[in-house]
Write a protein that holds these residues in place. Structure first.
Motif, PDB file in Angstrom:
ATOM      1  N   THR A 189     -78.485 -37.181  23.635  1.00  0.00           N
ATOM      2  CA  THR A 189     -78.620 -38.631  23.624  1.00  0.00           C
ATOM      3  C   THR A 189     -79.832 -39.033  24.475  1.00  0.00           C
ATOM      4  N   THR A 190     -80.233 -40.287  24.363  1.00  0.00           N
ATOM      5  CA  THR A 190     -81.407 -40.776  25.082  1.00  0.00           C
ATOM      6  C   THR A 190     -81.011 -41.785  26.143  1.00  0.00           C
ATOM      7  N   TRP A 191     -81.493 -41.558  27.341  1.00  0.00           N
ATOM      8  CA  TRP A 191     -81.329 -42.506  28.455  1.00  0.00           C
ATOM      9  C   TRP A 191     -82.611 -43.312  28.568  1.00  0.00           C
ATOM     10  N   THR A 192     -82.494 -44.627  28.634  1.00  0.00           N
ATOM     11  CA  THR A 192     -83.684 -45.471  28.687  1.00  0.00           C
ATOM     12  C   THR A 192     -83.617 -46.435  29.860  1.00  0.00           C
ATOM     13  N   ALA A 193     -84.779 -46.833  30.309  1.00  0.00           N
ATOM     14  CA  ALA A 193     -84.907 -47.867  31.335  1.00  0.00           C
ATOM     15  C   ALA A 193     -86.260 -48.528  31.148  1.00  0.00           C
ATOM     16  N   GLY A 194     -86.340 -49.806  31.490  1.00  0.00           N
ATOM     17  CA  GLY A 194     -87.591 -50.537  31.338  1.00  0.00           C
ATOM     18  C   GLY A 194     -87.648 -51.283  30.025  1.00  0.00           C
ATOM     19  N   PRO A 195     -88.594 -52.208  29.893  1.00  0.00           N
ATOM     20  CA  PRO A 195     -88.696 -53.041  28.687  1.00  0.00           C
ATOM     21  C   PRO A 195     -88.941 -52.215  27.422  1.00  0.00           C
ATOM     22  N   ALA A 196     -88.258 -52.589  26.370  1.00  0.00           N
ATOM     23  CA  ALA A 196     -88.391 -51.862  25.102  1.00  0.00           C
ATOM     24  C   ALA A 196     -89.791 -51.972  24.521  1.00  0.00           C
TER      25      ALA A 196
ATOM     26  N   GLU B 117     -98.508 -53.817  34.824  1.00  0.00           N
ATOM     27  CA  GLU B 117     -97.899 -53.529  33.527  1.00  0.00           C
ATOM     28  C   GLU B 117     -96.608 -52.740  33.722  1.00  0.00           C
ATOM     29  N   PRO B 118     -95.554 -53.067  32.976  1.00  0.00           N
ATOM     30  CA  PRO B 118     -94.276 -52.359  33.114  1.00  0.00           C
ATOM     31  C   PRO B 118     -94.339 -50.954  32.530  1.00  0.00           C
ATOM     32  N   VAL B 119     -93.382 -50.153  32.915  1.00  0.00           N
ATOM     33  CA  VAL B 119     -93.251 -48.787  32.393  1.00  0.00           C
ATOM     34  C   VAL B 119     -91.846 -48.636  31.835  1.00  0.00           C
ATOM     35  N   ARG B 120     -91.720 -47.878  30.758  1.00  0.00           N
ATOM     36  CA  ARG B 120     -90.424 -47.582  30.173  1.00  0.00           C
ATOM     37  C   ARG B 120     -90.179 -46.083  30.276  1.00  0.00           C
ATOM     38  N   ALA B 121     -88.935 -45.705  30.478  1.00  0.00           N
ATOM     39  CA  ALA B 121     -88.549 -44.295  30.451  1.00  0.00           C
ATOM     40  C   ALA B 121     -87.656 -44.056  29.243  1.00  0.00           C
ATOM     41  N   GLU B 122     -87.945 -43.016  28.496  1.00  0.00           N
ATOM     42  CA  GLU B 122     -87.128 -42.587  27.364  1.00  0.00           C
ATOM     43  C   GLU B 122     -86.866 -41.100  27.557  1.00  0.00           C
ATOM     44  N   LEU B 123     -85.702 -40.778  28.095  1.00  0.00           N
ATOM     45  CA  LEU B 123     -85.416 -39.415  28.550  1.00  0.00           C
ATOM     46  C   LEU B 123     -84.242 -38.812  27.793  1.00  0.00           C
ATOM     47  N   THR B 124     -84.371 -37.560  27.447  1.00  0.00           N
ATOM     48  CA  THR B 124     -83.358 -36.864  26.659  1.00  0.00           C
ATOM     49  C   THR B 124     -82.326 -36.231  27.580  1.00  0.00           C
ATOM     50  N   MET B 125     -81.063 -36.603  27.362  1.00  0.00           N
ATOM     51  CA  MET B 125     -79.957 -36.041  28.129  1.00  0.00           C
ATOM     52  C   MET B 125     -79.601 -34.662  27.572  1.00  0.00           C
ATOM     53  N   ALA B 126     -78.783 -33.938  28.334  1.00  0.00           N
ATOM     54  CA  ALA B 126     -78.401 -32.587  27.923  1.00  0.00           C
ATOM     55  C   ALA B 126     -77.654 -32.577  26.593  1.00  0.00           C
ATOM     56  N   ASP B 127     -76.933 -33.669  26.288  1.00  0.00           N
ATOM     57  CA  ASP B 127     -76.170 -33.716  25.037  1.00  0.00           C
ATOM     58  C   ASP B 127     -76.992 -34.240  23.861  1.00  0.00           C
TER      59      ASP B 127
END
Length: 252
Positions: free
Chosen positions: A189-196, A177-187
Motif C-alpha cells: 500500500t502507499t503512505w502519503t503526506a503533503g498536498p496531492a 513550495e510544498p513537498v509530497r511524500a508517496e511511500l510504499t509500505m511493506a504490504d
C-alpha cells in the motif's frame, strides 16, 4: 493515544527481542553511530525514557534537568560503568514507567521536552521513532535484518513534519513550495503526506525514507526518487530528531 501506545509497546517488544539475544560481549560491539557501542544505544534510550517520565509527571524538575543538560555523548559516558544486566534492567524499568505515564495523557496534552513542547501524541510518536532508530543501530551492529512493519508510518509522519525543522537547524531558509511524500509500505500500500498537487515529490520505499530522516543511511544508498528542487534540498539534511544537525552516515 491507545493505538499509539499499542504501537510503542510493539516497537519496545521488537527492541527487547534484540537485547534478549545479546551475549555479554555483544554489549560492547560498535554500532554505526561513531563512538557508540550497543550498550550506549540502550543507555541513551533508558536515560531519555526517565527524562520523558519526569517531563510528564514533574515539569518543574524537567526544566531544572534541561538547564543542567550537557550532551548525549556525556550521558552515555556516564553509563559506561554499568553491567549488561544493569543496563538491560534500566531500560525495561524506564520504558515501563514511561508507558504508564503516557497512558495518563490525552492526545492534545502538552508535554515539555528538549525542544519546543509537543502534543502527547507527537511525544509518544517521538519515543517510538527513537526506539526504532536506535534499534536499527543495534540490529546493524549484530548484522540482523529487521522486517519493516506498519509502525514505520509513525516514523515517516514525524520525519515529514520535521521538514521545516531540518532547514532551521542548518540555518537555511525552507523552500516555499510544498513537498509530497508517496511511500510504499511493506504490504504494497502507499503512505502519503503533503498536498496531492505538489510538484515536488519524494517517492520510494517507506523504509528508505525512515532510514534517511533518522540519519541511519546515506541518501545515495536508497531507492528514493526526488522530484523537484524543494525535495532535493530537503532530503540530504532531513532530520526527524531534536537537537543540532546530526552527522549522518557516509555512503556505503
Amino acid at each position: 493515544m491507545s493505538g499509539l501506545l499499542d504501537d510503542l509497546r510493539a516497537e519496545t517488544a521488537s527492541f527487547e527481542a534484540l537485547l534478549a539475544s545479546l551475549r555479554d560481549d555483544d554489549w560492547d560491539r560498535p554500532t554505526p553511530a561513531e563512538g557508540w557501542a550497543v550498550r550506549d544505544q540502550v543507555s541513551h534510550l533508558a536515560w531519555f525514557d526517565d527524562a520523558a517520565v519526569r517531563a510528564v509527571t514533574d515539569p518543574e524538575a524537567h526544566a531544572a534537568a534541561l538547564a543542567a543538560f550537557r550532551s548525549v555523548d556525556d550521558l552515555v559516558l556516564d553509563s559506561r560503568g554499568l553491567s549488561p544486566a544493569e543496563l538491560h534492567e534500566w531500560f525495561l524499568t524506564a520504558r515501563a514507567r514511561g508507558l504508564a505515564a503516557f497512558a495518563t495523557l490525552g492526545a492534545r496534552d502538552r508535554v515539555p521536552w528538549f525542544g519546543p513542547a509537543m502534543s502527547a501524541a507527537s511525544f509518544v510518536t517521538a519515543r517510538l521513532m527513537e526506539t526504532w532508530a536506535h534499534g536499527q543501530d543495534v540490529a546493524d551492529a549484530l548484522g540482523v535484518v529487521r522486517k519493516p512493519t506498519a509502525r514505520l508510518r509513525h516514523v515517516a509522519t514525524i520525519g515529514f513534519r520535521a521538514r521545516a525543522y531540518s532547514f532551521a537547524v542548518h540555518g537555511l531558509p525552507e523552500p516555499e513550495e510544498p513537498v509530497r511524500a508517496e511511500l510504499t509500505m511493506a504490504d504494497g500500500t502507499t503512505w502519503t503526506a503533503g498536498p496531492a498537487d505538489a510538484v515536488s515529490v519524494v517517492r520510494g520505499p517507506i523504509l528508505d525514507f525512515c532510514l534517511v530522516v533518522t540519519q541511519r543511511i546515506h541518501l545515495a544508498d536508497t531507492a528514493l526518487e526526488l522530484e523537484g528542487e524543494p525535495a532535493r534540498a530537503w532530503m540530504p539534511i532531513a532530520q526527524a530528531f531534536a537537537g543540532p544537525p546530526g552527522k549522518g552516515r557516509d555512503p556505503a
